[in-house]
Design a protein around this motif. Sequence first.
Motif, PDB file in Angstrom:
ATOM      1  N   LEU A 188       0.827  -1.198   0.000  1.00 37.84           N
ATOM      2  CA  LEU A 188       0.000   0.000   0.000  1.00 37.84           C
ATOM      3  C   LEU A 188       0.865   1.254   0.000  1.00 37.84           C
ATOM      4  CD1 LEU A 188      -2.810   1.157   0.024  1.00 37.84           C
ATOM      5  CD2 LEU A 188      -2.770   1.143   2.512  1.00 37.84           C
ATOM      6  N   GLY A 189       1.974   1.226   0.766  1.00 42.18           N
ATOM      7  CA  GLY A 189       2.875   2.367   0.759  1.00 42.18           C
ATOM      8  C   GLY A 189       3.410   2.644  -0.627  1.00 42.18           C
ATOM      9  N   ASN A 190       3.763   1.579  -1.356  1.00 39.33           N
ATOM     10  CA  ASN A 190       4.247   1.761  -2.717  1.00 39.33           C
ATOM     11  C   ASN A 190       3.134   2.182  -3.654  1.00 39.33           C
ATOM     12  OD1 ASN A 190       7.132   0.803  -3.972  1.00 39.33           O
ATOM     13  ND2 ASN A 190       6.862   0.238  -1.826  1.00 39.33           N
ATOM     14  N   VAL A 191       1.907   1.707  -3.408  1.00 32.15           N
ATOM     15  CA  VAL A 191       0.788   2.171  -4.213  1.00 32.15           C
ATOM     16  C   VAL A 191       0.639   3.683  -4.066  1.00 32.15           C
ATOM     17  CG1 VAL A 191      -1.730   2.158  -4.422  1.00 32.15           C
ATOM     18  CG2 VAL A 191      -0.494   0.004  -4.260  1.00 32.15           C
ATOM     19  N   VAL A 192       0.701   4.171  -2.820  1.00 29.89           N
ATOM     20  CA  VAL A 192       0.585   5.610  -2.586  1.00 29.89           C
ATOM     21  C   VAL A 192       1.727   6.353  -3.261  1.00 29.89           C
ATOM     22  CG1 VAL A 192       0.573   7.438  -0.845  1.00 29.89           C
ATOM     23  CG2 VAL A 192      -0.656   5.307  -0.419  1.00 29.89           C
ATOM     24  N   GLU A 193       2.958   5.919  -2.992  1.00 30.17           N
ATOM     25  CA  GLU A 193       4.128   6.622  -3.507  1.00 30.17           C
ATOM     26  C   GLU A 193       4.158   6.622  -5.031  1.00 30.17           C
ATOM     27  OE1 GLU A 193       6.850   7.993  -1.851  1.00 30.17           O
ATOM     28  OE2 GLU A 193       6.545   7.388   0.231  1.00 30.17           O
ATOM     29  N   TYR A 194       3.957   5.456  -5.630  1.00 29.80           N
ATOM     30  CA  TYR A 194       4.072   5.360  -7.074  1.00 29.80           C
ATOM     31  C   TYR A 194       2.807   5.814  -7.794  1.00 29.80           C
ATOM     32  CZ  TYR A 194       8.689   3.400  -6.890  1.00 29.80           C
ATOM     33  OH  TYR A 194      10.039   3.250  -6.687  1.00 29.80           O
ATOM     34  N   TYR A 195       1.680   5.774  -7.127  1.00 31.41           N
ATOM     35  CA  TYR A 195       0.489   6.417  -7.685  1.00 31.41           C
ATOM     36  C   TYR A 195       0.756   7.902  -7.841  1.00 31.41           C
ATOM     37  CZ  TYR A 195      -4.115   8.672  -7.650  1.00 31.41           C
ATOM     38  OH  TYR A 195      -5.192   9.473  -7.939  1.00 31.41           O
ATOM     39  N   ASP A 196       1.274   8.508  -6.787  1.00 32.59           N
ATOM     40  CA  ASP A 196       1.573   9.936  -6.841  1.00 32.59           C
ATOM     41  C   ASP A 196       2.601  10.245  -7.924  1.00 32.59           C
ATOM     42  OD1 ASP A 196      -0.156  10.164  -4.754  1.00 32.59           O
ATOM     43  OD2 ASP A 196       1.359  10.528  -3.221  1.00 32.59           O
ATOM     44  N   PHE A 197       3.632   9.399  -8.021  1.00 34.16           N
ATOM     45  CA  PHE A 197       4.669   9.615  -9.025  1.00 34.16           C
ATOM     46  C   PHE A 197       4.105   9.374 -10.426  1.00 34.16           C
ATOM     47  CE2 PHE A 197       9.114   9.199 -10.583  1.00 34.16           C
ATOM     48  CZ  PHE A 197       9.679  10.244  -9.864  1.00 34.16           C
ATOM     49  N   ALA A 198       3.235   8.360 -10.570  1.00 34.30           N
ATOM     50  CA  ALA A 198       2.708   7.999 -11.887  1.00 34.30           C
ATOM     51  C   ALA A 198       1.703   9.014 -12.407  1.00 34.30           C
ATOM     52  CB  ALA A 198       2.065   6.619 -11.829  1.00 34.30           C
ATOM     53  N   ILE A 199       0.846   9.554 -11.532  1.00 33.65           N
ATOM     54  CA  ILE A 199      -0.112  10.534 -12.025  1.00 33.65           C
ATOM     55  C   ILE A 199       0.612  11.789 -12.498  1.00 33.65           C
ATOM     56  CG2 ILE A 199      -2.107   9.713 -10.723  1.00 33.65           C
ATOM     57  CD1 ILE A 199      -1.629  11.904  -8.682  1.00 33.65           C
ATOM     58  N   TYR A 200       1.761  12.080 -11.908  1.00 34.88           N
ATOM     59  CA  TYR A 200       2.551  13.198 -12.409  1.00 34.88           C
ATOM     60  C   TYR A 200       3.028  12.888 -13.826  1.00 34.88           C
ATOM     61  CZ  TYR A 200       5.797  17.119 -12.475  1.00 34.88           C
ATOM     62  OH  TYR A 200       6.437  18.284 -12.791  1.00 34.88           O
ATOM     63  N   SER A 201       3.503  11.651 -14.057  1.00 40.20           N
ATOM     64  CA  SER A 201       3.978  11.276 -15.388  1.00 40.20           C
ATOM     65  C   SER A 201       2.868  11.389 -16.421  1.00 40.20           C
ATOM     66  CB  SER A 201       4.521   9.841 -15.368  1.00 40.20           C
ATOM     67  OG  SER A 201       5.600   9.730 -14.473  1.00 40.20           O
ATOM     68  N   THR A 202       1.668  10.914 -16.066  1.00 39.58           N
ATOM     69  CA  THR A 202       0.536  10.996 -16.984  1.00 39.58           C
ATOM     70  C   THR A 202       0.157  12.443 -17.242  1.00 39.58           C
ATOM     71  OG1 THR A 202      -0.274   8.906 -16.097  1.00 39.58           O
ATOM     72  CG2 THR A 202      -1.812  10.204 -17.411  1.00 39.58           C
ATOM     73  N   ALA A 203       0.095  13.226 -16.184  1.00 42.27           N
ATOM     74  CA  ALA A 203      -0.253  14.639 -16.339  1.00 42.27           C
ATOM     75  C   ALA A 203       0.812  15.390 -17.130  1.00 42.27           C
ATOM     76  CB  ALA A 203      -0.453  15.285 -14.965  1.00 42.27           C
ATOM     77  N   ALA A 204       2.079  14.991 -16.972  1.00 46.83           N
ATOM     78  CA  ALA A 204       3.148  15.621 -17.748  1.00 46.83           C
ATOM     79  C   ALA A 204       2.936  15.391 -19.237  1.00 46.83           C
ATOM     80  CB  ALA A 204       4.505  15.065 -17.312  1.00 46.83           C
ATOM     81  N   SER A 205       2.398  14.218 -19.600  1.00 45.09           N
ATOM     82  CA  SER A 205       2.142  13.911 -21.005  1.00 45.09           C
ATOM     83  C   SER A 205       0.927  14.655 -21.542  1.00 45.09           C
ATOM     84  CB  SER A 205       1.917  12.408 -21.180  1.00 45.09           C
ATOM     85  OG  SER A 205       3.050  11.677 -20.805  1.00 45.09           O
TER      86      SER A 205
END
Length: 451
Positions: free
Chosen positions: A38-55
Amino acid sequence: MMERVPPVEEASDRTAEVVEQEARRRVQRRRVLVSSMLGNVVEYYDFAIYSTAASLVFGKVFFPASNPVAGTLSSFATLAVGYFARPLGGILFGHVGDRVGRKTALLITLIAMAGATLLIGALPGYAQIGIWAPILLVVLRVIQGLAVGGEWGGSVVMNVEHAKAGQRGLMGSLTQSGGALALLVSFGAFNLLEGLDDRAFLAWGWRIPFLATVVMLGVGLYLRFKVEESPVLESARTAATPQPAKAPLWDAVRDRPGSLLIAIGLGLGPFGAYAVLTTFSISYGTEKLGIHRGVMIDALMISSAGLALGIPLFAALSDRIGRKPIFVVAITLMICNSFVVFPLFETRRTPVIILAFVVSVSVLHAASIGLLSAILPELFPTRYRYTAVSVAYQVTSAVSGGLTPLLATVFARPGGPGITAVSVMLAVLCAVSAGCSLTLRETRNVDLAHA
């Protein structure tokens, strides 16, 4: 003199104590597993939505709209900044994790990541505050990078150090599965916004996935507070020698420079391919090839679901037959796939695009990156394991994951060398990883207490 035979009651008490301790260890293993995922879901969700939004968003919201290509490049540059901050986060939180404790470091990373993400979701755009918009975006992205730089290493080390013998690959990989689930959830969050028109999506819709982080933060903190410290670390602290590393990074560089270089090289190909597929390919498919945004996101969601399943399957197999043979085969196939995946995109056919993502992400990436969560901790001793694992993994992410989407955008722009150059770049990175994997010693039977 005859040896004293313990009374039946005393022997029974000892047996009950052993059973109770094993039951407690099982409970802790489950807690560590759930909290790490769950900690990684939170951390990488946050990191991944930035990547998607950057695109999809940031080039239009946080940078002047006069030049769309420059806006996209600037957006990917802020993405790269987060990757470059990750090694610093690995050093910082690795030091805390090795000197103070794994649990303390992981609590801090979770709070830092979620806080930065919530602030990004509330950040005004360029039209509202001018140049301060991209400046604040970069600052928050750096905080994200620092946090995720300390998260991955701590999570996999906690999982592996709590794992039973013969299950380290599987236990460590479930941290990686959390990252894959995060990517799935992040794309799902943006997919739910498909009903919005472009005006509403750019005005406020993209902010919803960022602000939703607050829910996962509360659950993640609750679980992490219930986890006990790593038993391997506690055992090392009670031993007379060796003493805890006063400067974990320096000790790792001094004692095992070869292992650090191999650990860095192993991830170059998988990181580069994954970063290009999950960031650059979205903008390339939608803007260059005219593929609908929903098709690309759907393909990424399907392949991410496959990745979350494939990672533990390949990791469990590595517990039985070894890490090295699986990694060598996967990375070799990734070299070939570098020249296949973009022609498949160019067919513009939805089933073919989905197949390309599934093979690239759900199979090849799962069989390579998923094994690193066990391989890297098995290369280093306890007293600086958190630091060495974090730094190796995050240096790789900065060099390969941070630069490749930016370079791919430059190569594919009008007047650039074209998409073939992107394939060559990925093939070279995978070839470096293949070379490192051939020099790797098999680690699945290593005793972590004497690594």
